[in-house]
Design a protein around this motif. Sequence first.
Motif, mmCIF file in Angstrom:
data_model
loop_
_atom_site.group_PDB
_atom_site.id
_atom_site.type_symbol
_atom_site.label_atom_id
_atom_site.label_comp_id
_atom_site.label_asym_id
_atom_site.label_seq_id
_atom_site.Cartn_x
_atom_site.Cartn_y
_atom_site.Cartn_z
ATOM 1 N N LEU A 24 2.118 5.744 2.214
ATOM 2 C CA LEU A 24 1.868 6.492 0.984
ATOM 3 C C LEU A 24 0.519 7.200 1.069
ATOM 4 C CD1 LEU A 24 3.017 4.177 -1.944
ATOM 5 C CD2 LEU A 24 3.684 6.565 -1.632
ATOM 6 N N ILE A 25 0.449 8.390 0.540
ATOM 7 C CA ILE A 25 -0.802 9.138 0.526
ATOM 8 C C ILE A 25 -1.881 8.397 -0.270
ATOM 9 C CG2 ILE A 25 -0.153 10.550 -1.475
ATOM 10 C CD1 ILE A 25 -2.199 11.707 1.625
ATOM 11 N N THR A 26 -1.467 7.493 -1.138
ATOM 12 C CA THR A 26 -2.411 6.707 -1.935
ATOM 13 C C THR A 26 -2.835 5.407 -1.236
ATOM 14 O OG1 THR A 26 -0.494 5.783 -3.080
ATOM 15 C CG2 THR A 26 -1.633 7.612 -4.156
ATOM 16 N N ASP A 27 -2.230 5.080 -0.099
ATOM 17 C CA ASP A 27 -2.606 3.872 0.647
ATOM 18 C C ASP A 27 -3.959 4.048 1.322
ATOM 19 O OD1 ASP A 27 -0.261 2.587 -0.064
ATOM 20 O OD2 ASP A 27 0.744 2.955 1.860
ATOM 21 N N ASP A 28 -4.606 2.932 1.599
ATOM 22 C CA ASP A 28 -5.896 2.941 2.294
ATOM 23 C C ASP A 28 -5.743 3.619 3.655
ATOM 24 O OD1 ASP A 28 -8.449 2.465 3.167
ATOM 25 O OD2 ASP A 28 -8.187 0.307 3.451
ATOM 26 N N PHE A 29 -6.601 4.596 3.916
ATOM 27 C CA PHE A 29 -6.462 5.386 5.141
ATOM 28 C C PHE A 29 -7.207 4.791 6.334
ATOM 29 C CE2 PHE A 29 -7.630 9.375 7.608
ATOM 30 C CZ PHE A 29 -6.384 9.506 8.197
ATOM 31 N N ALA A 30 -8.276 4.051 6.097
ATOM 32 C CA ALA A 30 -9.129 3.575 7.192
ATOM 33 C C ALA A 30 -8.358 2.787 8.256
ATOM 34 C CB ALA A 30 -10.298 2.770 6.652
ATOM 35 N N PRO A 31 -7.561 1.776 7.885
ATOM 36 C CA PRO A 31 -6.823 1.052 8.929
ATOM 37 C C PRO A 31 -5.785 1.922 9.626
ATOM 38 C CG PRO A 31 -6.194 0.257 6.729
ATOM 39 C CD PRO A 31 -7.383 1.147 6.548
#
Length: 288
Positions: free
Chosen positions: A75-82
């Motif tokens: 999801l575009i709203t999920d945390d991107f760093a990992p």
Amino acid sequence: MGKFILSAFADEIDMDLKVQMDVLEKHNISYIEMRGVNGKGLVEYSLDEVRDIKRQLDARGFKLSSVGSPIGKILITDDFAPHLEKFKHTMEIAKIMECKYIRMFSFFIPKGEDAAKYRDEVMNRWSQFVGLAKGSGIILLHENEKGIYGDTAERCLDLLKTMNCDYVKAVFDPANFVQCDEETYPKAYNLLKDYIEYMHIKDAKYSDHAVVPAGHGDGKVKEILTELYHAGYEGFLSLEPHLGHFQGFADLEPDADIDNMPEGGAKTFAVAAKALVNIISEIEKENN
């Protein structure tokens, strides 16, 4: 004239690498778009484990056409760093595999929301992918997939134009466009033809979005491949049958070799491969 090189999502045959290679050899296919192997996704393996898989491929004369990664399939709203860390790991895998392509996506949009609301974040995240890939020799292939930002031809084009670099290209998947009720040809093809670097071969019907063998749906696979052939396309056609629940074998042209096969991945793959080979043969016959 074009030159088509066949590849496949071999995990649709079986998750076991030896079985995958055994079946592909019978179809004279020596490339794999590796997504799942020996029980899990390729990108979930350690680099040492990937090196071992590479040795097994080398021993049988197989290569990867692309890393069939899940990058951008959150999801575009999920945390991107990992997820960005997973992308870095995926790039290392591509290097070990001596594979210049990574298949990717442009993030799922929350259900019922306008994709335009998330455009800036999609572009921001993809810009980070692009920055990390610079100078690596790896080409990032964006696949049109249902429910992501780039599920329409216009938004695929938006992403490709915004990234504006020679190592971000398009995977064109006719069935995925059909399942989004997009016109594959001439509309989507003409919008994206300057960016098409790689083809996924599966077909689908507008009526119920069911996946069917190439040429048996509304994806206009033959028309698209004919255009690419005339345009001098030299690249992969990657079979992604998705025929696990296909009920229409009886409606297809009889083939004793396929009819007598046991039900399962090898049989559905054989149906998909034969449908594609028939289309390629027709194109070559009509244009030579």
